[in-house]
Design an enzyme around this catalytic site. Structure first.
Site, PDB file in Angstrom:
ATOM      1  N   GLU A 168       0.812  -1.224   0.000  1.00 47.97           N
ATOM      2  CA  GLU A 168       0.000   0.000   0.000  1.00 47.97           C
ATOM      3  C   GLU A 168       0.845   1.273   0.000  1.00 47.97           C
ATOM      4  O   GLU A 168       0.501   2.245  -0.679  1.00 47.97           O
ATOM      5  CB  GLU A 168      -0.952   0.000   1.206  1.00 47.97           C
ATOM      6  N   HIS A 173       8.396 -27.261   3.636  1.00 47.55           N
ATOM      7  CA  HIS A 173       7.780 -28.439   3.019  1.00 47.55           C
ATOM      8  C   HIS A 173       7.323 -28.187   1.584  1.00 47.55           C
ATOM      9  O   HIS A 173       6.718 -29.068   0.973  1.00 47.55           O
ATOM     10  CB  HIS A 173       6.597 -28.909   3.879  1.00 47.55           C
ATOM     11  N   LYS A 190     -13.322   0.223  -5.495  1.00 43.31           N
ATOM     12  CA  LYS A 190     -14.519   0.473  -4.681  1.00 43.31           C
ATOM     13  C   LYS A 190     -15.578   1.235  -5.480  1.00 43.31           C
ATOM     14  O   LYS A 190     -16.778   0.961  -5.365  1.00 43.31           O
ATOM     15  CB  LYS A 190     -14.143   1.246  -3.414  1.00 43.31           C
TER      16      LYS A 190
END
Length: 352
Positions: free
Chosen positions: A235, A251, A345
């Site tokens: 950001e 792993h 948005k």
């Protein structure tokens, strides 16, 4: 241009001031929470659930990290429109939206009401405050005017005091006040960008420029730090950044350090190592960082300041915030605006 000149040129939203104000924000959050009164029957609570997004949700992650090794009730953080199906009358739902208008959080709040959860909210206002007032749900109102990611203390510290007032954890006010004194020194160190002074945050930022940082932490209490650092770099500096946890990384992801198809100069591994980790995890960090260093040629190793978990977490948050801040300046970018998020948005709201 030096950092002082870059700050003057690009930090139009005073993100430096937001980061540097963390100790005062913690003090104000303490005061707000001490003056906040809530009555909830805690005997029937079987689980605690935080609902929020982005900078508002990270406060829930932080509280869970602080409490997970001493708290008997399971704590979850939900970043979605709906709560899990198991949420219900024995769930304490803690709903946080800094703006009060985050659509996912408003949906989660409504779902919590429908499921009969016990609810407490934190917000600056907006639709969430309106809904909570109408539903007679307790709301702690926090100061507005910050970017949500800059309000992490307001979105975390009050929950610790609220839990204490409900009798479900010990009161940590004294511990928090002592931590604030240490954090003031941390800010003096990382916030000093005078070229004649050693500043680890600035030094790391300079090493990250032009690279994708991969931030490694231990699973458990420090997972929030990897997420916070990556989010802040994304950001503030407008760069890609990623995080993973050990031992899980051993792993699978460790095989990616063959770097097939990538130049080793394009990625910078950052290992955050704490004495608080499980001894075998610390051993894994030592071995893994050396194996990666053989493949990459350069790694960053960092240890937190402080002799307790609370101080270590907040000192690392401040360090990561300053790294992301200096990166934004070195990238010739204002750390404040989040234009793509705003555009997203707007497009979402046009589809309502």
């Amino acid at each position: 241009m030096n950092i002082a000149e870059l700050k003057l040129e690009y930090d139009r939203s005073d993100m430096y001031g937001v980061i540097s104000n963390m100790p005062d924000q913690i003090r104000e959050a303490l005061k707000l929470a001490e003056d906040f009164s809530v009555e909830i029957d805690t005997e029937s609570i079987s689980n605690i659930l935080f609902a929020g997004m982005g900078g508002s949700a990270i406060g829930g992650d932080l509280v869970r990290s602080i409490l997970e090794n001493e708290f008997e009730l399971p704590i979850s953080v939900v970043r979605n429109y709906n709560l899990p199906e198991w949420a219900g009358e024995t769930t304490l739902a803690l709903v946080t939206s800094y703006s009060g208008n985050t659509e996912e959080t408003l949906s989660a709040y409504k779902d919590a009401m429908e499921k009969g959860c016990k609810i407490i909210c934190i917000t600056t206002g907006g639709k969430l405050l309106e809904l909570a007032n109408n539903d007679k749900v307790p709301v702690l109102i926090i100061p507005s005017g910050l970017p949500p990611r800059g309000a992490i203390a307001y979105c975390s510290i009050p929950w610790l005091l609220i839990f204490a007032s409900l009798g479900i954890i010990k009161n940590r006010s004294n511990e928090i006040e002592s931590m604030v004194l240490e954090l003031e020194n941390v800010i003096k160190e990382y916030g000093n960008y005078d070229s004649s002074q050693d500043n680890l945050a600035l030094s790391i930022a300079k090493r990250v420029v032009g690279k994708i940082p991969l931030i490694y932490v231990s699973a458990g209490s420090f997972g929030v730090i990897g997420k916070r650092w990556a989010n802040q770099i994304q950001e503030n500096a407008k760069m890609l950044a990623y995080t993973n946890e050990l031992p899980e990384m051993n792993h699978n992801e460790i095989m990616g350090w063959h770097l097939t198809g990538l130049s080793k100069e394009s990625i910078l591994p950052i290992f955050i190592i704490s004495s608080s980790y499980h001894p075998r995890v610390n051993l894994r960090f030592d071995i893994t960082s050396k194996l990666v260093e053989e493949k990459r040629g350069e790694v960053v190793r960092i240890s937190p300041k402080g002799d307790n978990l609370l101080t270590q977490l907040f000192s690392l948050i401040i360090m990561g915030d300053f790294i992301s801040y200096y990166l934004s300046l070195l990238n010739n970018i204002d750390p404040g605006p989040v234009d793509i998020i705003s555009e997203l948005k707007e497009q979402l709201s046009s589809k309502n």
